[in-house]
Write a protein that holds these residues in place. Structure first.
Motif, short mmCIF file in Angstrom:
data_model
loop_
_atom_site.label_atom_id
_atom_site.label_comp_id
_atom_site.label_asym_id
_atom_site.label_seq_id
_atom_site.Cartn_x
_atom_site.Cartn_y
_atom_site.Cartn_z
N GLY A 1 -25.01 9.43 5.20
CA GLY A 1 -23.67 8.89 5.16
C GLY A 1 -23.73 7.38 5.18
O GLY A 1 -24.74 6.78 5.55
N GLY A 2 -22.64 6.75 4.75
CA GLY A 2 -22.55 5.30 4.80
C GLY A 2 -21.72 4.88 6.00
O GLY A 2 -20.75 5.55 6.35
N TYR A 3 -22.08 3.78 6.60
CA TYR A 3 -21.40 3.31 7.82
C TYR A 3 -20.72 1.97 7.54
O TYR A 3 -21.34 1.04 7.02
N PHE A 4 -19.46 1.90 7.94
CA PHE A 4 -18.69 0.68 7.71
C PHE A 4 -17.85 0.39 8.95
O PHE A 4 -17.05 1.23 9.38
N GLU A 5 -18.05 -0.78 9.52
CA GLU A 5 -17.32 -1.18 10.72
C GLU A 5 -15.95 -1.71 10.32
O GLU A 5 -15.85 -2.59 9.47
N LEU A 6 -14.90 -1.17 10.93
CA LEU A 6 -13.55 -1.60 10.61
C LEU A 6 -13.38 -3.09 10.94
O LEU A 6 -13.70 -3.51 12.04
N PRO A 7 -12.87 -3.89 10.00
CA PRO A 7 -12.70 -5.33 10.26
C PRO A 7 -11.73 -5.59 11.41
O PRO A 7 -10.82 -4.79 11.68
N THR A 8 -11.93 -6.70 12.10
CA THR A 8 -11.01 -7.09 13.17
C THR A 8 -9.80 -7.82 12.58
O THR A 8 -9.77 -8.11 11.38
N GLY A 9 -8.82 -8.10 13.42
CA GLY A 9 -7.66 -8.84 12.97
C GLY A 9 -6.46 -7.98 12.63
O GLY A 9 -5.42 -8.50 12.19
N TYR A 10 -6.59 -6.68 12.84
CA TYR A 10 -5.47 -5.76 12.59
C TYR A 10 -4.95 -5.23 13.92
O TYR A 10 -5.72 -4.77 14.76
N ASP A 11 -3.63 -5.27 14.10
CA ASP A 11 -3.03 -4.70 15.31
C ASP A 11 -2.91 -3.19 15.21
O ASP A 11 -3.15 -2.47 16.16
N ASN A 12 -2.53 -2.73 14.02
CA ASN A 12 -2.33 -1.30 13.80
C ASN A 12 -2.79 -0.96 12.38
O ASN A 12 -1.98 -0.74 11.48
N PRO A 13 -4.10 -0.91 12.19
CA PRO A 13 -4.62 -0.71 10.83
C PRO A 13 -4.37 0.70 10.30
O PRO A 13 -4.48 1.68 11.02
N VAL A 14 -4.03 0.75 9.02
CA VAL A 14 -3.86 2.03 8.32
C VAL A 14 -4.91 2.10 7.21
O VAL A 14 -5.04 1.16 6.42
N LEU A 15 -5.67 3.17 7.19
CA LEU A 15 -6.65 3.37 6.13
C LEU A 15 -5.98 4.05 4.94
O LEU A 15 -5.22 5.00 5.09
N VAL A 16 -6.27 3.55 3.75
CA VAL A 16 -5.70 4.08 2.51
C VAL A 16 -6.86 4.50 1.62
O VAL A 16 -7.81 3.74 1.42
N SER A 17 -6.82 5.72 1.10
CA SER A 17 -7.94 6.23 0.30
C SER A 17 -7.46 6.65 -1.09
O SER A 17 -6.29 6.98 -1.29
N GLY A 18 -8.38 6.63 -2.04
CA GLY A 18 -8.07 7.05 -3.39
C GLY A 18 -9.31 7.53 -4.11
O GLY A 18 -10.43 7.15 -3.77
N THR A 19 -9.11 8.39 -5.09
CA THR A 19 -10.23 8.91 -5.87
C THR A 19 -9.79 9.08 -7.32
O THR A 19 -8.62 9.34 -7.59
N ASP A 20 -10.73 8.92 -8.24
CA ASP A 20 -10.39 9.05 -9.66
C ASP A 20 -11.67 9.13 -10.48
O ASP A 20 -12.77 9.01 -9.94
N GLY A 21 -11.50 9.31 -11.77
CA GLY A 21 -12.62 9.32 -12.70
C GLY A 21 -12.29 8.43 -13.88
O GLY A 21 -11.35 7.64 -13.85
N VAL A 22 -13.03 8.60 -14.97
CA VAL A 22 -12.84 7.79 -16.16
C VAL A 22 -12.32 8.61 -17.33
O VAL A 22 -11.81 8.09 -18.31
N GLY A 23 -12.43 9.93 -17.24
CA GLY A 23 -11.92 10.79 -18.30
C GLY A 23 -12.79 10.77 -19.54
O GLY A 23 -13.98 10.43 -19.50
N THR A 24 -12.17 11.11 -20.69
CA THR A 24 -12.96 11.27 -21.91
C THR A 24 -13.34 9.95 -22.57
O THR A 24 -13.93 9.95 -23.65
N LYS A 25 -13.03 8.84 -21.94
CA LYS A 25 -13.60 7.56 -22.38
C LYS A 25 -15.12 7.64 -22.32
O LYS A 25 -15.82 6.94 -23.07
N LEU A 26 -15.62 8.50 -21.44
CA LEU A 26 -17.06 8.71 -21.32
C LEU A 26 -17.67 9.16 -22.64
O LEU A 26 -18.82 8.83 -22.96
#
Length: 340
Positions: A40-65
């Protein structure tokens, strides 16, 4: 028998990871913990946020491939992959933190997939996120010779009080469109059908497309809007809503950022048309409504701002070398796009 007899070369996979290691690690920042190759990859949440919200997304490239594989040109595909994900989470005001990729192929071609990863790395640099890890799957018998597929996954962060969800939009607010670089990563099934029906090839040249081949134009990578939009937010520009214009074009994507009882009225003549879209309409005899339902038509990203900030916002974006246009305004309605 062993795994190699079945078509999977473990040593080639190991060599591929070593080949891309330096490139991947060039995207790391102090928040990345550990290195490439773990479970797995490890990433430390940056400081400076009082109430951080994580936002995620996923996608591909389609038939441009299919076009990239036909031309054996793969370095722009990785940029497309990152762009499709980071532009999506950007609509909430989130800053991309890290990216993961999944590459699947019938037979691992280290040079081919290294080119893809090189593009992913470039996309990560352009969007300011770390390439935290990924997976390469060799699946003989599932993909044909030279074929591969890609998927991307991105996580970003935004302060909860600054989350942009469209609830701040009011009637009379202005829609500002940022230029696309071309088709981006949508509508290629229709383009491929037009090329097939007309007996064309990706190496053909057309006066309307300038000095580039059709393949050159179509493989132009998706524009990444992260840096100018985040800088605009930092500068104090009041962005109330955002839309990434992907599959379904402006009619489907722009209303997604609106509130209840709101629509947006668009003037399609308010921004310059890119030659590739006119070429597609002519060669495929595609009606105007179908073009808007399939392609971005030259606008890759839209922001909604107060009317009294519209001119300043456009001027500011242009000062940052981003073509921007006032394309419409928010009106009363039922969450749809209306054209003049």
């Amino acid at each position: 028998m062993d795994y190699q007899d079945a078509g999977v070369n473990i040593e080639t996979g190991r060599s591929f990871v070593d080949k891309i290691r330096h490139s991947v690690e060039s995207t790391y920042n102090p928040h990345v913990l550990g290195g490439l190759g773990g479970f797995g990859g490890y990433f430390e949440l940056p400081t400076g946020y009082d109430n951080p919200v994580l936002v995620s997304g996923t996608d591909g490239v389609g038939t441009k491939l299919k076009i990239a594989q036909a031309l054996n040109r793969h370095h722009t595909i990785g940029i497309d992959l990152v762009a499709m994900c980071v532009n999506d989470i950007l609509t909430s005001g989130a800053k991309p933190l890290f990216f993961l990729d999944y590459l699947a192929t019938g037979k691992l071609n280290p040079q081919q997939l290294s080119d893809v990863v090189t593009g992913i790395v470039e996309g990560c640099h352009l969007s300011g996120c770390a390439l935290l890890g990924g997976e390469t799957a060799e699946m003989p018998g599932f993909y044909g010779a030279g074929e591969y597929d890609v998927a991307g996954f991105c996580v970003g962060v935004v302060e909860k009080s600054k989350l942009i969800d469209g609830s701040q939009i009011n009637i009379g607010d202005v829609a500002i469109g940022l230029s696309s670089s071309g088709l981006h990563s949508n509508g290629f099934s229709l383009v491929r059908k037009i090329v097939e029906v007309n007996g064309l090839s990706w190496g053909d040249r057309f006066d309307t497309l300038g000095d580039k081949t059709l393949g050159d134009v179509l493989l132009t990578p998706t524009q990444i809007y992260v840096k100018p939009i985040l800088e605009a937010l930092k500068s104090g520009i009041e962005i109330k809503g955002m839309a990434h214009i992907t599959g379904g074009g402006l009619p489907e994507n722009l209303p997604r950022c609106l509130g209840e009882n709101q629509s947006v009225k668009i003037n399609p003549e308010s921004w310059p048309a890119l030659p590739i879209f006119q070429w597609i309409a002519n060669m495929g005899n595609v009606r105007k409504s179908a073009m808007f339902d399939t392609f971005n038509m030259g606008i890759g990203f839209v922001i909604i701002v107060p009317k009294n900030q519209a001119n300043f916002t456009i001027k500011w974006l242009k000062s940052q070398e981003n073509n921007a246009y006032k394309i419409g305004e928010v009106i009363e309605g039922n969450r749809e796009m209306i054209t003049l």
